[in-house]
Design a protein around this motif. Structure first.
Motif, PDB file in Angstrom:
ATOM      1  N   THR A  84       8.694 -62.145 -28.007  1.00 38.56           N
ATOM      2  CA  THR A  84       8.292 -62.367 -29.400  1.00 38.56           C
ATOM      3  C   THR A  84       9.072 -61.468 -30.343  1.00 38.56           C
ATOM      4  O   THR A  84       9.560 -61.905 -31.386  1.00 38.56           O
ATOM      5  CB  THR A  84       6.779 -62.117 -29.556  1.00 38.56           C
ATOM      6  OG1 THR A  84       6.070 -63.088 -28.795  1.00 38.56           O
ATOM      7  CG2 THR A  84       6.354 -62.231 -31.003  1.00 38.56           C
ATOM      8  N   LEU A 130       5.055 -66.522 -29.045  1.00 45.82           N
ATOM      9  CA  LEU A 130       4.833 -67.279 -27.816  1.00 45.82           C
ATOM     10  C   LEU A 130       3.430 -67.063 -27.291  1.00 45.82           C
ATOM     11  O   LEU A 130       2.849 -65.987 -27.444  1.00 45.82           O
ATOM     12  CB  LEU A 130       5.840 -66.861 -26.741  1.00 45.82           C
ATOM     13  CG  LEU A 130       7.308 -67.193 -27.003  1.00 45.82           C
ATOM     14  CD1 LEU A 130       8.152 -66.676 -25.856  1.00 45.82           C
ATOM     15  CD2 LEU A 130       7.507 -68.683 -27.165  1.00 45.82           C
ATOM     16  N   SER A 140       5.181 -72.305 -28.767  1.00 43.55           N
ATOM     17  CA  SER A 140       6.071 -71.445 -29.566  1.00 43.55           C
ATOM     18  C   SER A 140       5.880 -71.782 -31.043  1.00 43.55           C
ATOM     19  O   SER A 140       5.892 -72.958 -31.424  1.00 43.55           O
ATOM     20  CB  SER A 140       7.528 -71.661 -29.159  1.00 43.55           C
ATOM     21  OG  SER A 140       8.401 -71.116 -30.130  1.00 43.55           O
ATOM     22  N   SER A 179       7.502 -70.728 -34.736  1.00 41.95           N
ATOM     23  CA  SER A 179       8.637 -70.022 -35.348  1.00 41.95           C
ATOM     24  C   SER A 179       8.756 -70.405 -36.816  1.00 41.95           C
ATOM     25  O   SER A 179       8.356 -71.495 -37.224  1.00 41.95           O
ATOM     26  CB  SER A 179       9.941 -70.368 -34.613  1.00 41.95           C
ATOM     27  OG  SER A 179      10.195 -71.763 -34.703  1.00 41.95           O
ATOM     28  N   LEU A 234      10.192 -65.132 -32.133  1.00 44.08           N
ATOM     29  CA  LEU A 234       9.316 -66.251 -31.799  1.00 44.08           C
ATOM     30  C   LEU A 234       7.916 -65.705 -31.551  1.00 44.08           C
ATOM     31  O   LEU A 234       7.743 -64.554 -31.173  1.00 44.08           O
ATOM     32  CB  LEU A 234       9.805 -66.968 -30.533  1.00 44.08           C
ATOM     33  CG  LEU A 234      11.079 -67.803 -30.639  1.00 44.08           C
ATOM     34  CD1 LEU A 234      11.473 -68.299 -29.262  1.00 44.08           C
ATOM     35  CD2 LEU A 234      10.892 -68.978 -31.571  1.00 44.08           C
ATOM     36  N   VAL A 263      11.141 -68.850 -19.823  1.00 41.18           N
ATOM     37  CA  VAL A 263       9.779 -68.382 -19.577  1.00 41.18           C
ATOM     38  C   VAL A 263       9.164 -69.148 -18.413  1.00 41.18           C
ATOM     39  O   VAL A 263       8.488 -68.577 -17.544  1.00 41.18           O
ATOM     40  CB  VAL A 263       8.923 -68.538 -20.850  1.00 41.18           C
ATOM     41  CG1 VAL A 263       7.456 -68.196 -20.567  1.00 41.18           C
ATOM     42  CG2 VAL A 263       9.452 -67.640 -21.964  1.00 41.18           C
ATOM     43  N   LEU A 269      11.996 -71.287 -23.838  1.00 36.14           N
ATOM     44  CA  LEU A 269      10.806 -71.716 -23.117  1.00 36.14           C
ATOM     45  C   LEU A 269      11.129 -72.039 -21.666  1.00 36.14           C
ATOM     46  O   LEU A 269      10.311 -71.806 -20.765  1.00 36.14           O
ATOM     47  CB  LEU A 269      10.182 -72.927 -23.817  1.00 36.14           C
ATOM     48  CG  LEU A 269       9.615 -72.668 -25.226  1.00 36.14           C
ATOM     49  CD1 LEU A 269       8.992 -73.927 -25.780  1.00 36.14           C
ATOM     50  CD2 LEU A 269       8.611 -71.530 -25.220  1.00 36.14           C
ATOM     51  N   MET A 305       3.139 -74.004 -22.654  1.00 36.18           N
ATOM     52  CA  MET A 305       3.779 -72.951 -23.465  1.00 36.18           C
ATOM     53  C   MET A 305       3.815 -73.405 -24.916  1.00 36.18           C
ATOM     54  O   MET A 305       4.217 -74.536 -25.217  1.00 36.18           O
ATOM     55  CB  MET A 305       5.195 -72.679 -22.965  1.00 36.18           C
ATOM     56  CG  MET A 305       5.240 -72.098 -21.570  1.00 36.18           C
ATOM     57  SD  MET A 305       6.937 -71.844 -20.985  1.00 36.18           S
ATOM     58  CE  MET A 305       7.466 -73.548 -20.776  1.00 36.18           C
ATOM     59  N   LEU A 319       5.586 -61.451 -22.753  1.00 40.69           N
ATOM     60  CA  LEU A 319       5.597 -62.380 -23.894  1.00 40.69           C
ATOM     61  C   LEU A 319       5.808 -61.628 -25.209  1.00 40.69           C
ATOM     62  O   LEU A 319       6.487 -62.128 -26.113  1.00 40.69           O
ATOM     63  CB  LEU A 319       4.283 -63.163 -23.933  1.00 40.69           C
ATOM     64  CG  LEU A 319       4.067 -64.167 -22.792  1.00 40.69           C
ATOM     65  CD1 LEU A 319       2.708 -64.838 -22.940  1.00 40.69           C
ATOM     66  CD2 LEU A 319       5.173 -65.222 -22.758  1.00 40.69           C
ATOM     67  N   GLY A 348      -0.732 -64.189 -24.759  1.00 34.15           N
ATOM     68  CA  GLY A 348       0.204 -64.312 -25.873  1.00 34.15           C
ATOM     69  C   GLY A 348      -0.461 -64.236 -27.229  1.00 34.15           C
ATOM     70  O   GLY A 348      -1.661 -63.997 -27.367  1.00 34.15           O
TER      71      GLY A 348
END
Length: 577
Positions: free
Chosen positions: A191, A198, A271, A273, A196, A54, A51, A269, A187, A210
């Protein structure tokens, strides 16, 4: 066998095998669990680092786009009131930064624009949606501002960066629309490469970019451009104030939600997962894990083999001999030069196999004799059948007074008889069979005073194909008798031969009256006993050929008949290649 399983040797084998294999397996499992725990402990740090990367990318983009706004602002200051002269430099700036922005434009006080994209160069009329951007820029004259995500008339789903052009009068706002597709692609790459999911959202939980691939981890609502996880909406997740939120999604699958704010854009942001990335890391050490298990297995087998070698060796010898016997080798000697139970067992097997070999030998001799007798009987049926028809042909020629045709008929008959009375078990070539058919058709042409045309379509290499003697002539005779009304109607006969996978197909086709489906199905059935006793010739020729082929090559070969009323008949012989 029961005594062997209950003996001390077998018990010792099990103890050695279980102890060594269990010890190595336990050590391997403990090591694997320790590494898994460490990987999971570092997973949150790994996500945080991604992150941060990013965010660095977004900060760099923000700086680049802000520099672009400064450049346009400088152009406005240079041009002053002559804004029409700015169109060409504006277009060049847009083409240079086409990968990052979807449009660069100036917003006048009446909300009309001077645009750089091809569409807005001509469609520059005022649009109310620009008012919010102008108001935001005018309230923050000393800095660049970023709008909330919205759907632009010309740029689609976008975010606009803008700033007030200092010193402009009337006021001018310099603006650019971000190319959200480029951001989506970046993104999506992260991913797919990092396992992930995102996304970028604003403070109200609206998706900026995203979550192109939900992977079953969340529920998307495209119309509202928001999402939820396990029934918890995005706004509630953002309001929790937590950076890491363990949660279960709608399918009960455990996931981890990570939240982190961006430095320059007013975005967050997100995420999401699951364990897929952790499992991918664990796969890298699984080779070592299974390697240790394999070593333990080898050690266990080695120790157990040494302990039980005395018993294993004679058993392996007997198993090899039994496999050879299973493959059909009944001449194998099994007897072992031992005076224990293994020796007695092997000598008993020798006696049993010898008796089985004698029984099979006697059975094979009987079957071979039966097969030869059946083939001779079928051949004997075909030869008188052909001779009967040929003599009838000669009789008709003499009766009609066509004496000039007697010699050709007799020569053809002699050729056919010499060909037919030879050893029936001897194979001939397809070329010989075709020559015999030509002789036969010459007799029939003279007999019926008709002309039956023979058409041959055969590969040159198949002319040397070995076939049964008298294979084609009964099929041709059947075609004339049934297809052309017993010779009263003339027509053509086509003989073709071609390869069909691992077989060879030989076809005899006529253009006669054909037959019904019921009659076609009866052609290859055995004739009733009363028909055989009366010497009738219906279906006997085809049936005998069909049986000769099957007796020699098996049930997957033989004749097949294709026919329709009024469309002729095709008889196909299928032979091994």
């Amino acid at each position: 066998m029961k005594r062997w399983f209950s003996g001390l040797t077998w018990k010792l084998f099990l103890i050695c095998f279980a102890f060594v294999l269990g010890s190595v397996s336990l050590i391997s499992e403990l090591s694997y669990r320790f590494v898994e725990k460490e990987i999971r402990a570092n997973d949150s740090y790994y996500i945080s680092q991604i992150l941060s990367k990013v965010d660095q990318y977004l900060t760099l983009n923000f700086s680049s786009l802000q520099t672009l706004l400064f450049s346009v602002e400088f152009l406005v200051a240079e041009e002053g009131d002559r804004l029409d002269g700015i169109r060409d430099p504006l277009r060049k700036l847009f083409e240079t930064n086409f990968d990052y922005v979807s449009n660069i434009y100036l917003i006048r006080q009446d909300l009309s624009i001077i645009g750089a994209s091809p569409m807005t160069r001509t469609l520059d009329d005022p649009i109310p949606e620009r008012q919010a951007i102008v108001d935001l820029a005018m309230r923050n004259r000393l800095q660049s501002v970023v709008s909330e995500p919205y759907k632009s008339t010309f740029s689609g789903w976008t975010v606009t960066m803008a700033r007030y052009a200092a010193g402009s009068n009337p006021p001018i706002v310099v603006a650019l629309d971000l190319d959200m597709r480029r951001l989506e692609d970046n993104l999506l790459r992260i991913t797919r490469s990092e396992s992930l999911n995102l996304a970028l959202v604003n403070s109200q939980g609206m998706l900026v970019s995203g979550f192109q691939e939900s992977k079953g981890l969340l529920d998307l609502y495209p119309e509202e451009r928001t999402f939820s996880i396990g029934g918890i909406p995005a706004t509630k997740l953002l309001a929790s104030g937590k950076s890491y939120i363990p949660i279960e999604n709608a399918s009960g699958r455990p996931v981890t939600v990570t939240l982190q704010s961006t430095q320059r854009f007013n975005w967050i942001m997100v995420s999401i997962s699951d364990d897929s990335r952790i499992l991918r890391s664990l796969q890298k050490i699984e080779k070592n894990y299974f390697g240790l298990i394999a070593i333990g297995l080898l050690l266990s087998i080695l120790v157990a083999t040494v302990v039980t070698r005395y018993i294993r060796k004679p058993l392996a010898y007997l198993a090899r001999k039994m496999n050879m016997i299973k493959l059909g080798r009944l001449d194998v000697q099994v007897a072992l030069p031992r005076n224990d139970e293994f020796g007695d067992l092997s000598r008993t097997f020798d006696l049993m196999i010898g008796r089985i070999a004698d029984l099979i030998r006697n059975l094979d001799d009987g079957k071979e004799l039966q097969r030869r007798l059946e083939i001779q009987m079928l051949q004997a049926q075909i030869n008188p059948h052909f001779l009967y028809n040929t003599l009838g042909s000669i009789s008709n020629v003499v009766r009609l007074g066509q004496l000039d045709k007697v010699d050709p008929v007799i020569r053809s008959l002699i050729s056919i008889l010499e060909y037919g009375i030879a050893d029936s078990s001897e194979k001939v070539t397809l070329r010989d069979e075709l020559r015999n058919v030509r002789d036969y058709l010459q007799i029939q042409n003279i007999r019926y005073n008709k002309h039956f045309t023979l058409i041959e379509d055969i590969d040159e290499e198949l002319l040397e194909l070995p076939v049964f003697r008298m294979l084609l002539q009964p099929i041709v005779e059947n075609a004339i008798f049934h297809g052309y009304a017993g010779g009263r109607v003339e027509g053509s006969l086509a003989i073709a031969a071609y390869r069909l996978d691992d077989k060879v197909a030989i076809e005899v086709k006529d253009e006669g009256v054909g037959m019904t489906e019921e009659r076609r199905l009866l052609l290859l059935d055995p004739p009733p006993e009363d028909m055989r006793e009366k010497g009738t010739r219906k279906r006997i020729g085809l049936y005998n050929i069909h049986e000769r082929i099957r007796l020699n090559y098996g049930d997957s070969y033989g004749l097949s008949v294709i026919s329709e009323p009024g469309r002729g008949t095709c008889v196909r012989a299928l032979l091994p290649r």
